[in-house]
Design a protein around this motif. Structure first.
Motif, PDB file in Angstrom:
ATOM      1  N   PRO A 174       9.847   0.591   0.593  1.00 44.06           N
ATOM      2  CA  PRO A 174      10.669  -0.524   1.059  1.00 44.06           C
ATOM      3  C   PRO A 174      12.146  -0.278   0.754  1.00 44.06           C
ATOM      4  O   PRO A 174      12.497   0.281  -0.285  1.00 44.06           O
ATOM      5  CB  PRO A 174      10.130  -1.719   0.273  1.00 44.06           C
ATOM      6  N   THR A 175      12.995  -0.680   1.667  1.00 43.35           N
ATOM      7  CA  THR A 175      14.433  -0.623   1.451  1.00 43.35           C
ATOM      8  C   THR A 175      14.836  -1.772   0.519  1.00 43.35           C
ATOM      9  O   THR A 175      14.004  -2.568   0.075  1.00 43.35           O
ATOM     10  CB  THR A 175      15.181  -0.754   2.775  1.00 43.35           C
ATOM     11  N   GLU A 176      16.146  -1.871   0.250  1.00 38.27           N
ATOM     12  CA  GLU A 176      16.614  -2.976  -0.581  1.00 38.27           C
ATOM     13  C   GLU A 176      16.274  -4.322   0.080  1.00 38.27           C
ATOM     14  O   GLU A 176      15.815  -5.249  -0.587  1.00 38.27           O
ATOM     15  CB  GLU A 176      18.118  -2.865  -0.804  1.00 38.27           C
ATOM     16  N   ALA A 177      16.470  -4.389   1.399  1.00 35.46           N
ATOM     17  CA  ALA A 177      16.103  -5.615   2.121  1.00 35.46           C
ATOM     18  C   ALA A 177      14.590  -5.813   2.099  1.00 35.46           C
ATOM     19  O   ALA A 177      14.090  -6.941   1.994  1.00 35.46           O
ATOM     20  CB  ALA A 177      16.607  -5.546   3.559  1.00 35.46           C
ATOM     21  N   GLY A 178      13.859  -4.720   2.191  1.00 35.68           N
ATOM     22  CA  GLY A 178      12.408  -4.804   2.147  1.00 35.68           C
ATOM     23  C   GLY A 178      11.895  -5.297   0.809  1.00 35.68           C
ATOM     24  O   GLY A 178      10.928  -6.080   0.757  1.00 35.68           O
TER      25      GLY A 178
ATOM     26  N   SER B 277       2.146  -0.514  13.303  1.00 40.30           N
ATOM     27  CA  SER B 277       3.496   0.073  13.328  1.00 40.30           C
ATOM     28  C   SER B 277       4.388  -0.670  14.309  1.00 40.30           C
ATOM     29  O   SER B 277       5.575  -0.920  14.028  1.00 40.30           O
ATOM     30  CB  SER B 277       3.409   1.556  13.721  1.00 40.30           C
ATOM     31  N   ARG B 278       3.835  -1.069  15.441  1.00 41.51           N
ATOM     32  CA  ARG B 278       4.620  -1.787  16.442  1.00 41.51           C
ATOM     33  C   ARG B 278       5.055  -3.164  15.911  1.00 41.51           C
ATOM     34  O   ARG B 278       6.186  -3.586  16.121  1.00 41.51           O
ATOM     35  CB  ARG B 278       3.786  -1.946  17.718  1.00 41.51           C
ATOM     36  N   GLN B 279       4.177  -3.838  15.205  1.00 44.25           N
ATOM     37  CA  GLN B 279       4.519  -5.142  14.646  1.00 44.25           C
ATOM     38  C   GLN B 279       5.627  -5.033  13.600  1.00 44.25           C
ATOM     39  O   GLN B 279       6.512  -5.899  13.530  1.00 44.25           O
ATOM     40  CB  GLN B 279       3.275  -5.790  14.029  1.00 44.25           C
ATOM     41  N   ILE B 280       5.595  -3.999  12.786  1.00 46.27           N
ATOM     42  CA  ILE B 280       6.635  -3.819  11.772  1.00 46.27           C
ATOM     43  C   ILE B 280       7.971  -3.535  12.445  1.00 46.27           C
ATOM     44  O   ILE B 280       9.015  -4.069  12.047  1.00 46.27           O
ATOM     45  CB  ILE B 280       6.268  -2.681  10.804  1.00 46.27           C
TER      46      ILE B 280
ATOM     47  N   LEU C  83      11.648  -0.631   5.875  1.00 46.06           N
ATOM     48  CA  LEU C  83      10.872   0.454   5.292  1.00 46.06           C
ATOM     49  C   LEU C  83      11.542   1.788   5.582  1.00 46.06           C
ATOM     50  O   LEU C  83      12.043   2.025   6.687  1.00 46.06           O
ATOM     51  CB  LEU C  83       9.448   0.464   5.870  1.00 46.06           C
ATOM     52  N   GLU C  84      11.554   2.656   4.588  1.00 48.30           N
ATOM     53  CA  GLU C  84      11.962   4.043   4.762  1.00 48.30           C
ATOM     54  C   GLU C  84      10.700   4.864   4.935  1.00 48.30           C
ATOM     55  O   GLU C  84       9.847   4.895   4.040  1.00 48.30           O
ATOM     56  CB  GLU C  84      12.768   4.532   3.554  1.00 48.30           C
ATOM     57  N   ARG C  85      10.578   5.474   6.093  1.00 48.69           N
ATOM     58  CA  ARG C  85       9.361   6.217   6.413  1.00 48.69           C
ATOM     59  C   ARG C  85       9.614   7.698   6.280  1.00 48.69           C
ATOM     60  O   ARG C  85      10.638   8.205   6.707  1.00 48.69           O
ATOM     61  CB  ARG C  85       8.919   5.889   7.846  1.00 48.69           C
ATOM     62  N   SER C  86       8.653   8.389   5.688  1.00 52.25           N
ATOM     63  CA  SER C  86       8.685   9.859   5.640  1.00 52.25           C
ATOM     64  C   SER C  86       7.301  10.355   6.021  1.00 52.25           C
ATOM     65  O   SER C  86       6.380   9.569   6.263  1.00 52.25           O
ATOM     66  CB  SER C  86       9.075  10.344   4.241  1.00 52.25           C
TER      67      SER C  86
ATOM     68  N   GLU D  81       0.814  -1.216   0.000  1.00 50.26           N
ATOM     69  CA  GLU D  81       0.000   0.000   0.000  1.00 50.26           C
ATOM     70  C   GLU D  81       0.844   1.260   0.000  1.00 50.26           C
ATOM     71  O   GLU D  81       0.345   2.352  -0.336  1.00 50.26           O
ATOM     72  CB  GLU D  81      -0.920   0.011   1.228  1.00 50.26           C
ATOM     73  N   ARG D  82       2.112   1.110   0.439  1.00 53.97           N
ATOM     74  CA  ARG D  82       3.011   2.266   0.627  1.00 53.97           C
ATOM     75  C   ARG D  82       2.405   3.266   1.613  1.00 53.97           C
ATOM     76  O   ARG D  82       2.668   4.474   1.555  1.00 53.97           O
ATOM     77  CB  ARG D  82       3.298   2.987  -0.708  1.00 53.97           C
ATOM     78  N   ASN D  83       1.600   2.730   2.549  1.00 56.53           N
ATOM     79  CA  ASN D  83       0.899   3.622   3.478  1.00 56.53           C
ATOM     80  C   ASN D  83       0.417   2.799   4.674  1.00 56.53           C
ATOM     81  O   ASN D  83      -0.243   1.769   4.490  1.00 56.53           O
ATOM     82  CB  ASN D  83      -0.283   4.286   2.762  1.00 56.53           C
TER      83      ASN D  83
END
Length: 304
Positions: free
Chosen positions: A58-62, A34-37, A49-52, A16-18
């Motif tokens: 998602p990061t490369e690992a993501g 958010s806590r589970q992630i 995840l890179e959050r803004s 979802e990117r959200n």
């Protein structure tokens, strides 16, 4: 499993990117999501995840976890579904024995119906003499068996599946083949091919009961082979044989079958041992009774 649940949460957020939309899709509160992630990232030791303020990427690992995690979840779903299938009988394995006579039509029809309704049940079949089927079901080597006229035994449950009309198998050109049926009394002067009584006492006795009066009894020719698809003595004109109507399927050229008069039937039973504790076996019994009903196997031949 908590790891799989967190993986599913991550896949929803990454897809979802959200966080808000993912939480709505998963029907969980956003803070809990958010806590589970964060816990998943802590367990793996890598940021996923890179959050803004406005987006989540998602990061490369993501991205690696996205690519391979979905397949892992799908496989886990299939595994849980298959394992749960054993509880309801949708999955399982059965060993079924059947005799030559039931292999013409009864066994194939039953096994085809089971495969159609319950493809997850793997069935191993064995073509065996009646005595070995009875012994196999009794000692648990076989889960079930299809036989004619099985002997009563306290450890076995007999489910009647078929009342099979009997008739005379003979070579083409035989005088008894001229009419639409064969009167039992007409067999008095014939040689009748039968198996040894030890092979299946119940069936042997049922055939002999057709000739209750001594003067009506034909001469007997004892079968030397337990399986003879060519019906060799009959094809040579050395004897006739009383067989079920299903034997007409795949008859060798040069042989004909005529029904007996008065009507005579032989019982075909499905043998099991005690109550069907295994769900897959209970499914087989249900399919067997349904197949007998839809096939009209238990109807009187007079009304068929």
């Amino acid at each position: 499993m908590s790891e799989l649940r967190r993986l599913r949460y991550f896949l929803a957020v990454a897809g979802e990117r959200n966080f808000t939309r993912a939480a709505e899709r998963l029907h969980v509160a956003q803070p809990a999501l958010s806590r589970q992630i964060r816990q998943l990232e802590a367990e793996l030791g890598v940021r996923l995840l890179e959050r803004s303020t406005h987006s989540v990427e998602p990061t490369e690992a993501g991205r690696l976890l996205m690519d391979r995690g979905a397949a892992l979840c799908d496989e886990a779903d299939r595994l849980w579904r298959d394992v749960r299938g054993f509880a309801g009988g949708e999955q399982g394995a059965l060993s079924v024995g059947y005799s030559t006579s039931t292999g013409y039509e009864t066994a194939p029809a039953l096994l085809a119906a089971l495969a159609e309704r319950h493809p997850g049940i793997a069935v191993t079949t064995r073509l065996l003499p009646t005595a070995e089927i009875v012994a196999g079901v009794a000692d648990g080597t076989l889960d079930a068996g299809l036989v004619r006229c099985p002997p009563p035994a306290p450890e076995l449950v007999r489910t009647l599946l078929r009342l099979e009309p009997q008739g005379v198998l003979m070579r083409e050109g035989h005088p008894l083949a001229d009419g639409p049926y064969v009167d039992v009394a007409a067999l008095a002067g014939e040689t009748l091919l039968v198996h040894h009584r030890e092979a299946n006492p119940g069936h042997y006795d049922a055939i002999m009961d057709l000739f209750a009066e001594p003067e009506r009894a034909p001469r007997l020719l004892l079968r030397q082979l337990s399986f003879d698809a060519a019906h060799t003595p009959v094809a040579r004109g050395e004897a006739v044989s009383v067989v079920g109507r299903s034997a007409v399927h795949g008859l060798p050229a040069g042989l004909v079958w005529r029904p007996l008069a008065p009507v005579a039937t032989i019982e075909i039973h499905l043998l099991t041992r005690g109550r069907p504790g295994r769900p897959a076996l209970a499914r087989l019994l249900r399919v067997a009774t349904d197949t007998a009903h839809t096939g009209g196997w238990l109807r009187s031949p007079d009304t068929a």
